[in-house]
Design an enzyme around this catalytic site. Structure first.
Site, mmCIF file in Angstrom:
data_model
loop_
_atom_site.group_PDB
_atom_site.id
_atom_site.type_symbol
_atom_site.label_atom_id
_atom_site.label_comp_id
_atom_site.label_asym_id
_atom_site.label_seq_id
_atom_site.Cartn_x
_atom_site.Cartn_y
_atom_site.Cartn_z
ATOM 1 N N PHE A 23 33.497 47.827 38.527
ATOM 2 C CA PHE A 23 34.268 46.639 38.156
ATOM 3 C C PHE A 23 33.461 45.400 38.595
ATOM 4 O O PHE A 23 33.077 45.288 39.747
ATOM 5 C CB PHE A 23 35.621 46.652 38.853
ATOM 6 C CG PHE A 23 36.696 45.837 38.183
ATOM 7 C CD1 PHE A 23 36.634 44.448 38.181
ATOM 8 C CD2 PHE A 23 37.757 46.448 37.563
ATOM 9 C CE1 PHE A 23 37.613 43.696 37.571
ATOM 10 C CE2 PHE A 23 38.757 45.708 36.948
ATOM 11 C CZ PHE A 23 38.688 44.326 36.958
ATOM 12 N N GLU A 59 38.171 52.185 45.339
ATOM 13 C CA GLU A 59 37.680 53.565 45.492
ATOM 14 C C GLU A 59 36.493 53.679 46.449
ATOM 15 O O GLU A 59 36.051 54.781 46.789
ATOM 16 C CB GLU A 59 37.280 54.136 44.136
ATOM 17 C CG GLU A 59 38.425 54.547 43.256
ATOM 18 C CD GLU A 59 39.118 53.382 42.610
ATOM 19 O OE1 GLU A 59 38.476 52.323 42.423
ATOM 20 O OE2 GLU A 59 40.317 53.500 42.309
ATOM 21 N N ALA A 86 45.277 36.434 38.119
ATOM 22 C CA ALA A 86 46.531 35.659 38.032
ATOM 23 C C ALA A 86 47.648 36.259 38.875
ATOM 24 O O ALA A 86 48.717 35.666 39.013
ATOM 25 C CB ALA A 86 46.980 35.576 36.569
ATOM 26 N N THR A 87 47.416 37.465 39.413
ATOM 27 C CA THR A 87 48.479 38.129 40.181
ATOM 28 C C THR A 87 47.996 38.428 41.608
ATOM 29 O O THR A 87 46.884 38.086 41.981
ATOM 30 C CB THR A 87 48.870 39.461 39.507
ATOM 31 O OG1 THR A 87 47.804 40.406 39.730
ATOM 32 C CG2 THR A 87 49.129 39.281 38.026
ATOM 33 N N HIS A 89 47.274 41.238 42.721
ATOM 34 C CA HIS A 89 46.461 42.458 42.748
ATOM 35 C C HIS A 89 45.203 42.279 43.601
ATOM 36 O O HIS A 89 44.793 43.171 44.346
ATOM 37 C CB HIS A 89 46.080 42.841 41.306
ATOM 38 C CG HIS A 89 45.520 44.220 41.195
ATOM 39 N ND1 HIS A 89 44.333 44.488 40.574
ATOM 40 C CD2 HIS A 89 45.992 45.406 41.629
ATOM 41 C CE1 HIS A 89 44.080 45.785 40.645
ATOM 42 N NE2 HIS A 89 45.083 46.373 41.266
HETATM 43 N N1 LIG Z 1 40.237 43.657 39.835
HETATM 44 C C1 LIG Z 1 39.205 44.309 40.476
HETATM 45 C C2 LIG Z 1 39.230 45.669 40.711
HETATM 46 N N2 LIG Z 1 40.301 46.408 40.314
HETATM 47 C C3 LIG Z 1 40.233 47.856 40.185
HETATM 48 C C4 LIG Z 1 40.445 48.587 41.506
HETATM 49 O O1 LIG Z 1 39.333 48.461 42.367
HETATM 50 C C5 LIG Z 1 40.641 50.090 41.232
HETATM 51 O O2 LIG Z 1 39.470 50.611 40.635
HETATM 52 C C6 LIG Z 1 41.812 50.324 40.320
HETATM 53 O O3 LIG Z 1 42.956 49.701 40.871
HETATM 54 C C7 LIG Z 1 42.083 51.824 40.131
HETATM 55 O O4 LIG Z 1 42.348 52.453 41.383
HETATM 56 N N3 LIG Z 1 38.216 46.272 41.354
HETATM 57 C C8 LIG Z 1 37.128 45.542 41.780
HETATM 58 O O5 LIG Z 1 36.182 46.106 42.340
HETATM 59 N N4 LIG Z 1 37.099 44.190 41.556
HETATM 60 C C9 LIG Z 1 38.094 43.552 40.920
HETATM 61 O O6 LIG Z 1 38.031 42.304 40.728
HETATM 62 C C1 LIG Z 2 41.273 41.253 41.488
HETATM 63 C C2 LIG Z 2 41.875 41.914 40.338
HETATM 64 O O1 LIG Z 2 42.398 43.001 40.423
HETATM 65 C C3 LIG Z 2 41.978 41.104 39.107
HETATM 66 O O2 LIG Z 2 40.916 41.436 38.224
HETATM 67 C C4 LIG Z 2 43.280 41.411 38.433
HETATM 68 O O3 LIG Z 2 43.532 40.319 37.641
HETATM 69 P P1 LIG Z 2 45.056 39.910 37.420
HETATM 70 O O4 LIG Z 2 45.615 39.597 38.795
HETATM 71 O O5 LIG Z 2 44.996 38.687 36.523
HETATM 72 O O6 LIG Z 2 45.735 41.104 36.782
#
Ligand SMILES: Nc1c(NC[C@H](O)[C@H](O)[C@H](O)CO)[nH]c(=O)[nH]c1=O
Ligand SMILES: CC(=O)[C@@H](O)COP(=O)(O)O
Length: 161
Positions: A23, A59, A86-87, A89
């Site tokens: 990612f 991971e 935007a969230t 997450h």
């Molecule tokens: N949004 C980003 C992610 N999201 C994915 C998570 O790391 C993970 O692979 C998924 O939730 C499945 O378990 N990962 C990043 O490395 N960087 C991001 O910005």
């Molecule tokens: C950091 C993240 O997981 C990001 O890519 C997720 O984006 P969003 O919060 O807009 O769903």
């Protein structure tokens, strides 16, 4: 006389595993280049460096632990880039990646270096992947060598003859 416990930055003979997320891999590929460059410039041989790709930063700790449990590495480096969306997450991914990497280190006694770039913008990430703010991967390589050598200073490796 105060005794100082410290280690050098000579990587020759060390074995290093690198876990890198896909990612944001346009950033992570640069972090990986920096990490490999740093290891090589400090004497770690190419055949002593192994790279495992994972889906994302979340991971990284899981595979880092698998690498450590293999017994093949003196240190492991975790690389990734998390850019706020935007969230909320972002917060969960960053926090769990950081806590997970630390837990692997503490549970196993093998240094696992935190190389997850966590930024508010893509520009900030680019700055930390080989431009104006340096390369976080390179910095992690140096930390990995120092920590692996420091463990050896504190816990000398039995030399098999
Ligand atoms: N949004 C980003 C992610 N999201 C994915 C998570 O790391 C993970 O692979 C998924 O939730 C499945 O378990 N990962 C990043 O490395 N960087 C991001 O910005
Ligand atoms: C950091 C993240 O997981 C990001 O890519 C997720 O984006 P969003 O919060 O807009 O769903």
């Amino acid at each position: 006389m105060v005794k100082t416990i410290e280690a050098n930055l000579i990587g020759t003979g060390l074995r290093v595993g690198i876990v890198v997320g896909r990612f944001n891999d346009f950033i992570n590929a640069k972090l990986l280049d920096g990490a490999v460059d740093g290891l090589r410039r400090h004497g770690v041989e190419d055949d002593a460096i192994e790279v495992a790709w994972v889906p994302g930063a979340y991971e990284v700790p899981f595979i880092a632990k698998k690498l450590v449990e293999s017994g093949k590495y003196d240190a492991v480096i975790g690389l990734g880039t998390v850019i706020r969306g935007a969230t909320t997450h972002y917060d969960y991914v960053c926090n769990e990646a950081a806590k997970g990497i630390q837990q692997v280190s503490l549970q196993t006694g093998v240094p696992v270096i935190f190389g997850i770039v966590t930024t508010e913008s893509i520009e900030q990430a680019i700055e930390r992947a080989g431009t104006k703010a340096g390369n976080k991967g390179y910095d992690c390589a140096i930390s990995a060598i120092e920590m692996a050598n420091l463990v050896r200073v504190i816990e000398p490796v039995a030399v098999t003859v």
